[in-house]
Design a protein around this motif. Structure first.
Motif, PDB file in Angstrom:
ATOM      1  N   PRO A  93       0.823  -1.210   0.000  1.00  4.17           N
ATOM      2  CA  PRO A  93       0.000   0.000   0.000  1.00  4.17           C
ATOM      3  C   PRO A  93       0.857   1.260   0.000  1.00  4.17           C
ATOM      4  O   PRO A  93       1.995   1.268   0.498  1.00  4.17           O
ATOM      5  N   ALA A  94       0.310   2.328  -0.568  1.00  2.55           N
ATOM      6  CA  ALA A  94       0.988   3.621  -0.500  1.00  2.55           C
ATOM      7  C   ALA A  94       0.967   4.130   0.935  1.00  2.55           C
ATOM      8  O   ALA A  94       0.140   3.721   1.750  1.00  2.55           O
ATOM      9  N   GLY A  95       1.898   5.040   1.247  1.00  2.00           N
ATOM     10  CA  GLY A  95       1.954   5.591   2.592  1.00  2.00           C
ATOM     11  C   GLY A  95       2.423   4.564   3.595  1.00  2.00           C
ATOM     12  O   GLY A  95       3.332   3.767   3.319  1.00  2.00           O
ATOM     13  N   CYS A  96       1.799   4.535   4.753  1.00  2.00           N
ATOM     14  CA  CYS A  96       2.115   3.530   5.766  1.00  2.00           C
ATOM     15  C   CYS A  96       1.550   2.195   5.320  1.00  2.00           C
ATOM     16  O   CYS A  96       0.350   2.069   5.062  1.00  2.00           O
ATOM     17  N   ALA A  97       2.384   1.173   5.248  1.00  2.00           N
ATOM     18  CA  ALA A  97       1.939  -0.129   4.757  1.00  2.00           C
ATOM     19  C   ALA A  97       0.887  -0.756   5.656  1.00  2.00           C
ATOM     20  O   ALA A  97       0.118  -1.619   5.219  1.00  2.00           O
ATOM     21  N   PHE A  98       0.803  -0.324   6.901  1.00  2.00           N
ATOM     22  CA  PHE A  98      -0.148  -0.909   7.846  1.00  2.00           C
ATOM     23  C   PHE A  98      -1.508  -0.211   7.815  1.00  2.00           C
ATOM     24  O   PHE A  98      -2.461  -0.692   8.422  1.00  2.00           O
ATOM     25  N   TYR A 155      -6.393   3.278  13.776  1.00  2.00           N
ATOM     26  CA  TYR A 155      -6.145   4.695  14.020  1.00  2.00           C
ATOM     27  C   TYR A 155      -5.797   5.462  12.746  1.00  2.00           C
ATOM     28  O   TYR A 155      -5.392   6.620  12.808  1.00  2.00           O
ATOM     29  N   ALA A 156      -5.902   4.833  11.576  1.00  2.00           N
ATOM     30  CA  ALA A 156      -5.399   5.426  10.338  1.00  2.00           C
ATOM     31  C   ALA A 156      -6.032   6.791  10.064  1.00  2.00           C
ATOM     32  O   ALA A 156      -7.245   6.980  10.200  1.00  2.00           O
ATOM     33  N   MET A 157      -5.164   7.736   9.665  1.00  2.00           N
ATOM     34  CA  MET A 157      -5.586   9.076   9.283  1.00  2.00           C
ATOM     35  C   MET A 157      -5.358   9.235   7.786  1.00  2.00           C
ATOM     36  O   MET A 157      -4.734   8.385   7.144  1.00  2.00           O
ATOM     37  N   PRO A 165       5.724   6.814   7.091  1.00  2.00           N
ATOM     38  CA  PRO A 165       6.332   7.342   8.315  1.00  2.00           C
ATOM     39  C   PRO A 165       7.787   6.906   8.462  1.00  2.00           C
ATOM     40  O   PRO A 165       8.161   5.798   8.074  1.00  2.00           O
ATOM     41  N   ARG A 166       8.612   7.775   9.008  1.00  2.00           N
ATOM     42  CA  ARG A 166      10.020   7.458   9.270  1.00  2.00           C
ATOM     43  C   ARG A 166      10.149   6.794  10.638  1.00  2.00           C
ATOM     44  O   ARG A 166       9.394   7.087  11.565  1.00  2.00           O
ATOM     45  N   LEU A 167      11.124   5.898  10.749  1.00  2.00           N
ATOM     46  CA  LEU A 167      11.461   5.342  12.059  1.00  2.00           C
ATOM     47  C   LEU A 167      12.221   6.407  12.830  1.00  2.00           C
ATOM     48  O   LEU A 167      13.324   6.802  12.435  1.00  2.00           O
ATOM     49  N   GLN A 168      11.636   6.921  13.899  1.00  2.00           N
ATOM     50  CA  GLN A 168      12.245   8.024  14.638  1.00  2.00           C
ATOM     51  C   GLN A 168      12.213   7.754  16.132  1.00  2.00           C
ATOM     52  O   GLN A 168      11.391   6.966  16.621  1.00  2.00           O
ATOM     53  N   ALA A 169      13.125   8.394  16.842  1.00  2.00           N
ATOM     54  CA  ALA A 169      13.280   8.170  18.273  1.00  2.00           C
ATOM     55  C   ALA A 169      12.244   8.970  19.057  1.00  2.00           C
ATOM     56  O   ALA A 169      12.167  10.189  18.932  1.00  2.00           O
ATOM     57  N   ILE A 170      11.462   8.262  19.864  1.00  7.42           N
ATOM     58  CA  ILE A 170      10.603   8.917  20.847  1.00  7.42           C
ATOM     59  C   ILE A 170      11.437   9.246  22.077  1.00  7.42           C
ATOM     60  O   ILE A 170      11.241  10.259  22.741  1.00  7.42           O
ATOM     61  N   ASP A 171      12.357   8.367  22.400  1.00  8.99           N
ATOM     62  CA  ASP A 171      13.418   8.617  23.381  1.00  8.99           C
ATOM     63  C   ASP A 171      14.576   7.705  22.982  1.00  8.99           C
ATOM     64  O   ASP A 171      14.451   6.920  22.043  1.00  8.99           O
TER      65      ASP A 171
END
Length: 338
Positions: free
Chosen positions: A293-298, A304-306, A314-320
């Motif tokens: 799928p385009a965008g987020c594969a999930f 919760y999809a918007m 979405p990029r894999l990014q650090a929350i902490d």
């Protein structure tokens, strides 16, 4: 380039994988012309330090086993970098790669299929020593006997054949073979999924004891979340070829951030049926890696999809520092919506 989730000190890293990709061409027609590709692994990054275990979980077909084989260059990656003990090995020839083979070994899912039925198990465990011309025949035999003792078998078993052992014993033999060259990294691809539950515990405890003794690094692949929680220090959650969440294990199991991780944890059986009914179970099947799928594969399965999820990946990014997630809900300015 995807940011690499930290795990351990750089100087102590056994393996570093950056943006690793493996695409398989899809060919159709009489002339076998390329008609697309299967994106089995799509830009995966991680680092494992000595004495640490990275657990890798996800549904069947998400790319875990392909990643394991690409990391060891049993299959050649399409792109990305693999570094072992600070040396990049991605483009090394087979001859130049051979010394690094000694540092990386694998335990396969089915011990019966991975052991040669025509060889005595002592010869199977000795084979890596013979291939790498380590020691003479007498020294190799002594080394193999010591390895059998380490994994809870007797030296008397060395002359027997794989079919004469139980599944748990065969996996112990596979572990002994993986240890023969004193590797720094062991990739374990579903090493206990074919075993009975009681035997699973014995094999997992053996692997943990060996890790403490030898400071081994493990890339541990499994479907069973309880096994992953028991053995891992950090956990990566894979979906359709990508890592969508990566965290210290306690954080991930107590506070999952990605909807897919929530769904995996919700699928674990619980003894309270009322509690089970309150959990949100993911619907649908994993999309085809040929046409994701385009965008987020999930997003087709996400509660919760918007609108943004259908268009932007979405990029894999650090929350902490110990928790990374690829989800638009956890980016600045986004709010949670069901």
């Amino acid at each position: 380039m995807t940011a690499m989730p930290a795990q351990g000190d750089n100087a102590d890293a056994v393996i570093e994988v950056t943006d690793l990709t493996k695409h398989f061409p899809v060919r159709k027609g009489f002339l076998r012309a390329a008609a697309g590709s299967v994106r089995a692994v799509d830009g995966v990054s991680f680092r494992i330090a000595r004495g640490e275990t990275l657990g890798l979980v996800g549904e069947s077909g998400c790319g875990k086993s392909t990643l394991a084989r690409a990391v060891l260059r049993l299959i050649e990656p399409s792109a990305g970098r693999i570094s072992v003990a600070g040396r990049e090995i991605t483009a090394l020839s087979r001859r130049a790669l051979r010394p690094y083979r000694r540092q990386m070994q694998m335990i396969f899912q089915d011990p019966f299929a991975s052991l040669n039925p025509r060889m005595a198990v002592g010869d199977i465990v000795a084979e890596p020593l013979r291939v790498h011309a380590i020691a003479g025949a007498r020294e190799r035999a002594a080394r193999v006997a010591a390895l059998f003792a380490q994994v809870g078998l007797s030296a008397r078993d060395m002359r027997r054949y794989p079919h004469e052992f139980s599944g748990g014993q065969r996996q112990r033999i596979s572990i002994a073979r993986a240890l023969a060259l004193d590797p720094a990294l062991i990739v374990a691809d579903e090493p206990v999924s074919a075993l009975d539950v009681s035997i699973q515990a014995q094999v997992i405890n053996l692997m943990m004891d060996l890790q403490r003794e030898k400071r081994l690094a493990y890339l541990f692949i499994a479907h069973d979340l309880a096994v992953v929680e028991h053995i891992s220090h950090r956990v990566g959650v894979m979906y359709l070829g990508k890592i969508v969440e990566y965290a210290e294990k306690r954080r991930l199991f107590r506070h999952p951030l990605h909807p897919y991780t929530e769904a995996l944890l919700a699928a674990v059986p619980v003894p309270d049926p009322d509690a089970a009914r309150t959990k949100r179970i993911v619907q649908g099947d994993v999309p085809s890696p040929i046409d994701p799928p385009a965008g987020c594969a999930f997003h087709p399965r996400c509660p919760y999809a918007m609108a943004r999820c259908k268009e932007e990946t979405p990029r894999l990014q650090a929350i902490d520092p110990e928790h990374w997630v690829a989800c638009h809900r956890h980016e600045p300015g986004e709010t949670l919506s069901a």
